[in-house]
Design an enzyme around this catalytic site. Structure first.
Site, PDB file in Angstrom:
ATOM      1  N   GLY A  49      -0.315   7.998   1.348  1.00 33.77           N
ATOM      2  CA  GLY A  49      -0.310   8.021   2.691  1.00 33.77           C
ATOM      3  C   GLY A  49       0.752   7.624   3.648  1.00 33.77           C
ATOM      4  N   ILE A  50       0.570   6.776   4.455  1.00 33.97           N
ATOM      5  CA  ILE A  50       1.463   6.230   5.508  1.00 33.97           C
ATOM      6  C   ILE A  50       2.619   5.148   4.806  1.00 33.97           C
ATOM      7  CG2 ILE A  50       2.005   4.936   7.453  1.00 33.97           C
ATOM      8  CD1 ILE A  50      -0.639   5.813   8.625  1.00 33.97           C
ATOM      9  N   GLY A  51       1.942   4.496   3.906  1.00 34.07           N
ATOM     10  CA  GLY A  51       2.821   3.516   3.139  1.00 34.07           C
ATOM     11  C   GLY A  51       3.857   4.360   2.570  1.00 34.07           C
TER      12      GLY A  51
ATOM     13  N   TYR B  32     -13.953  -3.072  10.478  1.00 40.06           N
ATOM     14  CA  TYR B  32     -12.813  -2.393  10.458  1.00 40.06           C
ATOM     15  C   TYR B  32     -11.982  -2.315  11.554  1.00 40.06           C
ATOM     16  CZ  TYR B  32      -9.126   1.297   9.994  1.00 40.06           C
ATOM     17  OH  TYR B  32      -7.931   1.772  10.023  1.00 40.06           O
TER      18      TYR B  32
ATOM     19  N   GLY C  88       0.845  -1.138   0.045  1.00 40.86           N
ATOM     20  CA  GLY C  88       0.103  -0.007   0.021  1.00 40.86           C
ATOM     21  C   GLY C  88       0.835   1.279  -0.160  1.00 40.86           C
ATOM     22  N   SER C  89       1.663   1.392  -0.855  1.00 47.03           N
ATOM     23  CA  SER C  89       3.010   2.204  -0.727  1.00 47.03           C
ATOM     24  C   SER C  89       2.819   3.365  -1.779  1.00 47.03           C
ATOM     25  CB  SER C  89       4.332   1.525  -0.939  1.00 47.03           C
ATOM     26  OG  SER C  89       4.189   0.594  -2.102  1.00 47.03           O
ATOM     27  N   THR C  90       1.573   3.598  -2.348  1.00 42.16           N
ATOM     28  CA  THR C  90       1.382   4.705  -3.497  1.00 42.16           C
ATOM     29  C   THR C  90       1.346   5.986  -2.842  1.00 42.16           C
ATOM     30  OG1 THR C  90      -0.715   4.040  -4.161  1.00 42.16           O
ATOM     31  CG2 THR C  90       1.234   3.214  -5.495  1.00 42.16           C
TER      32      THR C  90
END
Length: 332
Positions: free
Chosen positions: A78-80, A218, A74-76
């Site tokens: 935000g936090i990632g 969630y 999930g690195s594109t």
């Protein structure tokens, strides 16, 4: 007269008996207060040791401590993305995994040019379930994976009652928030055990600490991730593997854009992804369970001491307000 004397003696006996009870209750109260004070001192020390002392010492050599490569899911954005950039600033080569090829390649190029490290992209949609992991495993083969950051996650479009969620959303939460972390750990952990070093960061959420209505699925998925992380740490700490559960509160990312009032006002409790990642990375190797950000740590301590009924009551009010706000923005 004899009756009066008997009444007086009985009164004195009752007084002595009550005095014993009062003294016992006083001892219990003193013990309780001493325990709470001791816990507060310990928590305050932990906060200082975790979030402030590391900034006074030299930067950690993550390559030497864990290995040359880090995998971030999930690195594109935000936090990632921010966490990948922070690792790259320490000289760690980055493997980026996400579903959008164009965004992945753009982020990988930017990290490689800015930090002079190697980057690799792996395109994978974690919502697809089991079918994607054979290609991920093949892409990671023969890589000295020192750090795994399980950041990929999905949230609701806005807080909502469980019965109103679609089946697709429920399966997406299960596949992305739960299954992805399990399978990624299963892929990289054997190599870490063989090399007797490594670190795994699972990005959970502060909603894991107590049941949170209107984000039930969630919240439960993040509680699973938190327990999974802590159990794994006890299993593998003796083998040189450090496993950390990150439990942040609100961070300014696309995932929480429905909370316009909180995020757009730059509320001081809501850091940017870059600020959060910088703080969170400084806790790696120090705390197996942390919010990653010092103001969030204070919030988490307060949340832990909050009665469940009060947490649920407050969550209902906040999430109902966020739901109304999100729906009003959609209407206009």
């Amino acid at each position: 007269m004899a009756a009066v004397d008997s009444f007086y003696l009985l009164y004195r006996e009752i007084g002595r008996s009550c005095s014993c009870y009062v003294e016992a209750l006083a001892l219990v109260g003193a013990w309780y207060m001493a325990r709470k004070c001791f816990t507060l001192v310990c928590d305050s020390y932990s906060l200082i040791r975790l979030h402030f002392i590391p900034k006074l010492v030299s930067r950690t050599d993550f390559v030497k401590q864990y290995g040359r490569w880090a995998v971030v899911t999930g690195s594109t954005s935000g936090i990632g993305k921010a966490y990948a950039e922070e690792l790259a600033s320490h000289g760690v080569n980055i493997i980026l995994i996400s579903r959008n090829k164009e965004k992945l390649e753009a982020v990988a190029k930017d990290i490689a040019e800015t930090y002079k490290v190697e980057t690799v992209v792996v395109v994978a949609d974690f919502s697809k379930g089991r079918e994607i992991y054979s290609s991920i495993k093949e892409a990671l083969r023969d890589k000295d994976i020192g750090i795994l950051v399980n950041n990929v996650g999905v949230f609701y479009a806005y807080p909502e009652y469980f019965s109103r969620l679609s089946e697709d959303k429920i399966w997406e939460i299960v596949n992305v928030n739960i299954a992805a972390a399990n399978m990624m750990v299963h892929i990289v952990l054997p190599g870490m055990v063989e090399r007797k070093r490594g670190a795994i960061v699972n990005v959970s959420s502060a909603s894991c600490c107590k049941p949170t209505p209107q984000v039930a699925a969630y919240s439960a998925s993040k509680a699973y991730l938190d327990h999974f992380s802590r159990a794994l740490h006890y299993e593998y700490a003796s083998k040189g593997i450090f496993i950390q559960s990150l439990t942040p509160f609100f961070v300014s990312t696309n995932m929480v854009q429905f909370a316009h009032r909180i995020v757009s006002n730059k509320f001081f409790l809501v850091p940017s992804a870059k600020i959060y990642a910088r703080h969170a990375l400084s806790t790696l190797g120090i705390s197996k369970r942390t919010t990653g950000y010092w103001l969030h740590s204070i919030q988490f301590l307060l949340a832990q001491y909050t009665p469940e009924w009060l947490w649920v009551w407050g969550s209902q009010i906040i999430n109902s307000a966020l739901r109304r706000e999100a729906l009003s923005h959609r209407l206009y």
